[in-house]
Design an enzyme around this catalytic site. Sequence first.
Site, PDB file in Angstrom:
ATOM      1  N   GLU A  54      32.492  82.299  27.366  1.00  0.00           N
ATOM      2  CA  GLU A  54      32.359  81.318  26.275  1.00  0.00           C
ATOM      3  C   GLU A  54      33.700  80.872  25.706  1.00  0.00           C
ATOM      4  O   GLU A  54      33.860  79.727  25.294  1.00  0.00           O
ATOM      5  CB  GLU A  54      31.499  81.908  25.146  1.00  0.00           C
TER       6      GLU A  54
ATOM      7  N   ALA B  25      23.981  79.773  28.677  1.00  0.00           N
ATOM      8  CA  ALA B  25      23.200  78.834  27.884  1.00  0.00           C
ATOM      9  C   ALA B  25      23.382  77.459  28.513  1.00  0.00           C
ATOM     10  O   ALA B  25      24.286  77.259  29.319  1.00  0.00           O
ATOM     11  CB  ALA B  25      23.708  78.842  26.452  1.00  0.00           C
TER      12      ALA B  25
END
Length: 690
Positions: free
Chosen positions: A125, A63
């Site tokens: 992440e 992302a």
Amino acid sequence: MTNAVTIARDGEIAIVTIDNPPVNALSFHVREPLFAAFNALQEDSSVAAIVLACAGRTFIAGADITEFGKPMQKPELRDLIANLETIEKPTVAAIHGTALGGGLELALGCHFRVADAGAKLGLPEVKLGIIPGGGGTVRLPRLVGASKALSMIVSGTPIGAKDALASGLIDAVIEGDLVANAVAFARQKVAEGGSLLAVRDRNDKIENVDLAAFDSQAAELAKKARGLEAPIACAQSVRNAVTLPFDEAYAREREFITKLISSDQSRAQRHLFFAEREAAKVPGVGKDVKPRDVKRVGVIGAGTMGGGIAMAFVNGGIPVTLLEMSQEALQRGLGMIDKNYSISVSRGSLTEEAKAKRLAAFSTTTDYADLGDCDLIIEAVFEEMSVKKEVFGKIDAVAKPGAILATNTSYLDVNEIAASTSRPQDFLGLHFFSPANVMKLLEIVRGAKTAPDVLATALAVGRKIAKVPVVVGVCHGFVGNRMLAARGQDMENLLLEGASAEQIDKVFADFGWPMGPFQMWDLAGLDIGWRNRKATGKTAIIADALCEQGRFGQKTGKGVYLYESGSRTPIPDPEVQALIESKARERGIERRTISAEEINERTLYPMINEGAKILEEGIAARASDIDIVWVNGYGFPIGKGGPMFWAGLEGISKIVDRLEYWYARNGDDAFKPSPLLKKAAEIGKFSDDA
Ligand code: COA
């Protein structure tokens, strides 16, 4: 449609290509056309299958981190993946470079994944203080099983293509042209026909999971989390994938990410991600400055420091010439290096073959003339100006023109050493941290005359040997040790006024430091500081008294703490407590209860003040560079983002107020708020902070 996403055709196969340099992050201007592309291709009856590929150096690396913490523009990644997953024609992700985070999650929305042999796949992440939020925790276990998914997601470490194939994450490793082969793969799937199963509907690998084994694996991993919330949430979310229906686990994953993404820990870790990249940008060293070639490194001194530095280079693929005064010293040094590699072999992190190869990359000599072919020569000899100058005199006489000369000093004036050579423009400090083959931080000390391409070389070589380099200026202790001294400035007074060593160490542990200051004294050895103090005419009330009793720390079985034979576990010693109390009595100091808050104020606040002075003097280019130094070299908790970032969380104006309060009481300059700190208090942050 913007050209961040294009659609091409190879007959009945559509090829969707994302082109969003530098790393094809899933920014809004990618998500929007991608969503539209999936819709169009689903509807287009002339399309039999879809290949999803990327232009440039990598598949989607995640992302777009710069969008985190802001309202997410639709379509979100989750919408995109859900859309992709419902396409009723074979979808194939063609992966090269790195498929990370949201990138891998998007690939998990495809029916199939193929990758070239060099590809790496992972969900990192957790390193940004969050969990994968695009279904990664719920889909990945369905392909690789619960245990593998747990270790991948909690560690955040990517796996290679071979491992990905063996574990079921990808369906083929491609030799040759990736996209052409992915198209052929898709075509074959069309020809095979049969029903297509979305990853979300594949349950075979999450049935009959041994939950007790899973929980004990998760508990082991949680131990390493050291106060970080994200690894715990990751583990829980993978567990949900196994124990709950897909939609429920998926909804819970969203709850986790929503909470974590706005947490201070995640903000801190995102700050560090960008700070590390920012540190690579050095004023006066533009992209046009070409680093010099470093094919061989010379290291003077084969002690703990020199040996560790030499190993760091060899581990990074650069052969080393190791120089010592005698054959015996060389043999001792090599013996230690051999032993270190043997430990890695016994732990399974290095093969015997690789060990032999690494050992073969060391040349040894007692003759300075043998350093003539080295491109970079680093001294790691005794920390004394006259010794350093003598060594550089010898290096200067034999080093080839253009060779870079570096001192590994921790405190000495790099400009003075540089000036003693005939080539100060080729001179700089390379301050490694012990053990140098392990510790990530490399302080690159820029001398007054250091040439830009010498700095560029140090940065490039530092990265090549897997260090995190930070350029700093010349001052006593540079950034790290100078702030460490400020942190310790009031430590003995705290003891005398009523705090105990255990109490202070516990306050540090609760803050998230790996070790308290007194455990560190005992580990490093109190005698080193004692010797230095004696040489410079300084004294320390408690530390000197301990040394006078032969309490040098772990190596003598007692220091601030007691150690049972062979053990490293500190045991509080009533004798030390009595010693502290008697020293306080001698000085008429009235002892009182000291709070954890006071301990933090009197240790961390002067350290931040010192950081501000370092910025004022231009010793560090930006506050975030200081954070990188402390997180990578001194164990500052990553969830707090480094001292200067943490100062913002704590409240800089509060820090200024409390420093003023303590300064009024003790008159110690370390507590006198610097003008820059006061200025930062007005805006609530250091100017370059995000
Ligand atoms: N979002 C936004 N920007 C990103 C990004 C992301 N996910 N990943 C990298 N970048 C930026 C970097 O900040 C850097 O910008 P800069 O040149 O302005 O400093 C640039 O892309 C290149 O990244 P860099 O890390 O310097 O390149 P690299 O080739 O050494 O490494 C990666 C490439 C992809 C391995 C590395 O950037 C990385 O690990 N990215 C993060 C991946 C991640 O955590 N994804 C999960 C998010 S869901």
